[in-house]
Structure formats: C-alpha cells, structure tokens
Design a protein around this motif. Structure first.
Motif, PDB file in Angstrom:
ATOM      1  N   GLY A  95      34.580  42.752  33.737  1.00  0.00           N
ATOM      2  CA  GLY A  95      35.897  43.378  33.704  1.00  0.00           C
ATOM      3  C   GLY A  95      36.876  42.689  32.771  1.00  0.00           C
ATOM      4  O   GLY A  95      37.972  43.188  32.543  1.00  0.00           O
ATOM      5  N   ASP A  96      36.499  41.547  32.232  1.00  0.00           N
ATOM      6  CA  ASP A  96      37.406  40.751  31.386  1.00  0.00           C
ATOM      7  C   ASP A  96      36.762  40.554  30.013  1.00  0.00           C
ATOM      8  O   ASP A  96      35.582  40.200  29.930  1.00  0.00           O
ATOM      9  N   THR A 147      43.844  38.522  36.403  1.00  0.00           N
ATOM     10  CA  THR A 147      43.870  38.329  37.853  1.00  0.00           C
ATOM     11  C   THR A 147      42.638  38.990  38.473  1.00  0.00           C
ATOM     12  O   THR A 147      42.015  38.455  39.390  1.00  0.00           O
ATOM     13  N   PHE A 148      42.307  40.142  37.898  1.00  0.00           N
ATOM     14  CA  PHE A 148      41.152  40.918  38.317  1.00  0.00           C
ATOM     15  C   PHE A 148      39.850  40.095  38.255  1.00  0.00           C
ATOM     16  O   PHE A 148      38.913  40.329  39.009  1.00  0.00           O
ATOM     17  N   ASP A 151      38.052  38.301  41.426  1.00  0.00           N
ATOM     18  CA  ASP A 151      37.077  39.003  42.265  1.00  0.00           C
ATOM     19  C   ASP A 151      35.685  38.946  41.642  1.00  0.00           C
ATOM     20  O   ASP A 151      34.682  38.786  42.333  1.00  0.00           O
ATOM     21  N   SER A 152      35.633  39.089  40.317  1.00  0.00           N
ATOM     22  CA  SER A 152      34.328  39.026  39.643  1.00  0.00           C
ATOM     23  C   SER A 152      33.702  37.645  39.802  1.00  0.00           C
ATOM     24  O   SER A 152      32.483  37.517  39.971  1.00  0.00           O
TER      25      SER A 152
END
Ligand code: B12
Length: 221
Positions: A95-96, A147-148, A151-152
């Motif tokens: 996601g990053d 920030t997401f 979770d990953s």
C-alpha cells in the motif's frame, strides 16, 4: 567534494551530481562518504518540498538521481566483496510506494556487508515470507511512510507467525513516522530512525552478539 555532492542532488541537478560522483570515485573517495553525502542531499530535498519550494516532479527526479548515483557507487563498496554478515529482506510494505529512505537503508546495509534482497515497494506480506523462505535470510526490514503502512507492517509480522517463521526471523521497521508506539502496534522486534540505526540494529539482531539498544524490545510470545 562530499558537500558539493549533497548540494548538487539537493538542487536536483542530475548531470552534475552523477559527474561529481563518478569523478569522486575515480579520485578514490570513500564510497560510504558519497552515500552519506547523497543522503544529506535527499534530506534537503524533503525539507524544500515541505517548505513548498519543491514540487512532486522534483521529488521523483531526485529519487531517480539517488538511485543512479548509488548504482555507480555500489560496485566500489568493500562490503560487496567480503564475506556476508547475513541476509536481509527489505521492502516498502503493501500500500506504500515511498522508497527513497528504503533505498538509502538498503544501500547502507549492502555497504556494511549484508546480503540485501530488495523487494521494492508495495510489497505484500506473502512476498516477504516467500523471499525469506527462498534465501534463508534471518532479518526482515520493513519501511513505510504512510499511516496506512502500520497495518501492513502488522499483517506482515502476522504472516511470519502464520508461516511458523516468527521465531527464526528478526524483524525491524522504519520510515518517517515510525516510533515506539508503531513498534508495539505491529509486533516487530526493533525500529530505527536512520540508516546508522538500521546498521546497528541489523548487527544486534542478526549476530545477537552485540547488546540490543533501547529501541529494541522482546519479541511477543
Ligand atoms: C518524497 C515523497 C513522496 C514521493 C515518493 C517518491 C519515492 N520514490 O519515494 C511521491 C511524490 C511519489 C509521494 C507520493 C505520496 N505521498 Co508522499 N511524501 C514524500 C515526502 C515529501 C518525503 C519522503 C521522503 O522520501 N523522505 C526522505 C527519506 C530519506 O526519509 P524516510 O523515508 O523517512 O527514510 C529515512 C528514515 O525514516 C529511515 N528509514 C526508512 N525506512 C527504514 C526502514 C528501516 C528498517 C529502518 C531501520 C530505517 C528506515 O532511514 C531513511 C534514511 O534516513 C514526505 C514528507 C516527509 N517530509 O516525510 C511525503 C509523505 C510521506 N507523503 C504523504 C502522502 C499522503 C503521499 C500520497 C498518498 C499522496 C497522494 N495523495 O497521492 C502518495 C502515496 C501513494 C502511496 N500509495 O504510497 C504523506 C503521508 C501522510 C500520512 N501520515 O500517511 C507525507 C508525510 C506528506 C504529508 N506531510 O502529508 N510522496
């Protein structure tokens, strides 16, 4: 010379940065000093972006210059020719896509003699697990700036537990916003704020011979 290189990449001057790196290498300058200079320059790019002096294309081009420059430097690094200090699987988590800091850390680990397997960006948990199985690396280094990404990171730690590998693999995290709270949240073994800490932690975690620093913690049972 190093200050010039830091200033040139901070000015996003592709041609002159690469020429300066090439001529410094020819003059016998320590490759580690050059990587450090590039890192300083990249920090300035980030600051100028925050100050709205630079825009997205500047960031993207500076990252490209950094990657081209380290490609020139890496063949001259002593760490690449000596015995490996151990395997490290590194990547920016799912996601990053931020990879400037991750690339700096990967380069510095390589310079320090680690066998680095760089999975790139947006790396799913299963890819980290698969690479560790394939290479036998004892350390996973996760980078994330969103920030997401926390979770990953947590999901990746869990994926190693699910694969029965959590006891045999050490995991460290880093990236701009990562701190003790994020470390607790995702359940990794340690976090670092810069490449020097990444190198120190890699030594501590892989060798277990060096004392673990204050930014490490016991792995959850
Ligand atoms: C450059 C940048 C980009 C570039 C990335 C280019 C690239 N190839 O990486 C581009 C333009 C593509 C980009 C895109 C986006 N970005 Co951006 N980006 C930045 C910026 C300005 C600088 C990041 C950077 O490279 N810093 C320099 C490097 C050297 O620092 P670093 O990564 O922290 O790494 C150092 C240490 O942390 C450590 N380290 C790093 N990894 C590791 C790993 C380990 C194991 C260890 C020990 C240490 C370690 O060592 C490194 C070297 O010193 C930041 C703002 C900022 N100042 O941080 C925003 C920022 C990170 N981006 C942000 C956002 C929101 C985005 C986008 C979502 C924007 C959008 N709306 O599309 C997208 C992301 C899309 C995605 N899915 O990822 C936000 C994140 C906010 C948040 N809390 O989630 C920030 C904070 C900007 C802001 N103030 O809002 N971005």
């Amino acid at each position: 010379m190093s200050e010039d290189i830091a200033a040139l990449i901070a000015d996003v001057d592709e041609e002159r940065t690469l020429a300066a790196v090439a001529s410094a290498l020819d003059a016998g300058t320590d490759p580690l000093l050059l990587v450090e200079a590039l890192r300083h320059g990249m920090s300035s790019v980030g600051e100028r972006f925050e100050a709205r002096e630079y825009f997205l294309p500047d960031l993207i081009l500076s990252a490209d210059i950094f990657n081209q420059a380290t490609a020139l430097i890496e063949p001259r690094l002593e760490g690449g020719s000596g015995p490996s200090r151990g395997g490290v699987v590194i990547g920016t988590v799912q996601g990053d896509i931020h990879d400037i800091g991750k690339n700096i850390v990967a380069t510095m680990l390589r310079c320090s003699g680690y066998d680095v397997h760089d999975l790139g960006v947006d790396v799913p948990p299963a890819a980290f697990v698969g690479k560790v199985k394939e290479t036998g690396a004892g350390l996973v280094a996760m980078s994330g700036l969103l920030t997401f990404a926390f979770d990953s990171m947590k999901e990746t730690v869990q994926a190693f537990a699910d694969a029965g590998l959590r006891d045999s693999v050490k995991m460290m995290i880093g990236g701009g916003p990562v701190n003790e709270t994020v470390l607790d949240y995702c359940g990794a073994d340690a976090y670092g704020k810069d490449p020097s800490e990444a190198i120190r932690l890699a030594g501590a975690l892989i060798d277990a011979a060096l004392p673990l620093g204050s930014q490490t913690r016991s792995r959850p049972t």
